[in-house]
Design an enzyme around this catalytic site. Structure first.
Site: not given
Ligand code: TYD
Length: 132
Positions: A49
């Site tokens: 992303h």
């Molecule tokens: P995600 O954005 O998919 O992680 P990455 O992009 O690093 O692979 O996040 C995974 C899950 O965690 C998603 O359900 C959103 C949650 N999340 C939070 O609640 N707070 C945060 O600060 C982050 C980064 C993710």
């Protein structure tokens, strides 16, 4: 593409390592959120992303992982494996993380609270944003 790696001063001595992260000092923004990725399953690719406004500083405080940055024109891959190096990820950069070592802990400092509306999770939408 400019890769912005911040060298973090080590204050460690014979007793072990110590690195301090300070808002608006070695971290070039106001820190509103800190999170960390750990116990990442083998073969997993994360991130995939970009953010509209969010800035982040990413540090592999243990182990290593590979990091891909894409500004819509160029792609650059690097290995994060040094707790004294922080990778600055500006807004509008597509990122992917992969090849996590089993012990990897990836620390992320961010200048905004979590907000799903700030995410661009579709690569074509990301490219369209870069062109506009
Ligand atoms: P995600 O954005 O998919 O992680 P990455 O992009 O690093 O692979 O996040 C995974 C899950 O965690 C998603 O359900 C959103 C949650 N999340 C939070 O609640 N707070 C945060 O600060 C982050 C980064 C993710």
């Amino acid at each position: 593409m400019k890769i912005e790696l911040i060298q973090l001063q080590r204050h460690g001595d014979y007793r072990g390592g110590l690195i301090a992260l300070e808002q608006n000092e070695n971290v070039p923004f106001q820190v509103k959120r800190v999170y960390y990725l750990f116990d990442t399953a083998a073969g997993v690719r994360r991130g995939m992303h970009a953010h509209r406004n969010l800035q982040q500083l990413v540090i592999a405080i243990r182990g290593c992982c590979h990091f891909l940055l894409d500004d819509g024109q160029e792609r650059h891959e690097l290995c994060l494996d040094d707790p004294s190096q922080g990778l600055l990820v500006r807004p509008g950069m597509w990122r992917e993380m992969y090849d996590f070592s089993k012990d990897c802990i990836l620390l992320v400092l961010a200048d905004q609270l979590y907000d799903e509306r700030d995410y661009i999770r579709d690569y074509d939408e990301f490219l369209a944003m870069c062109r506009s």
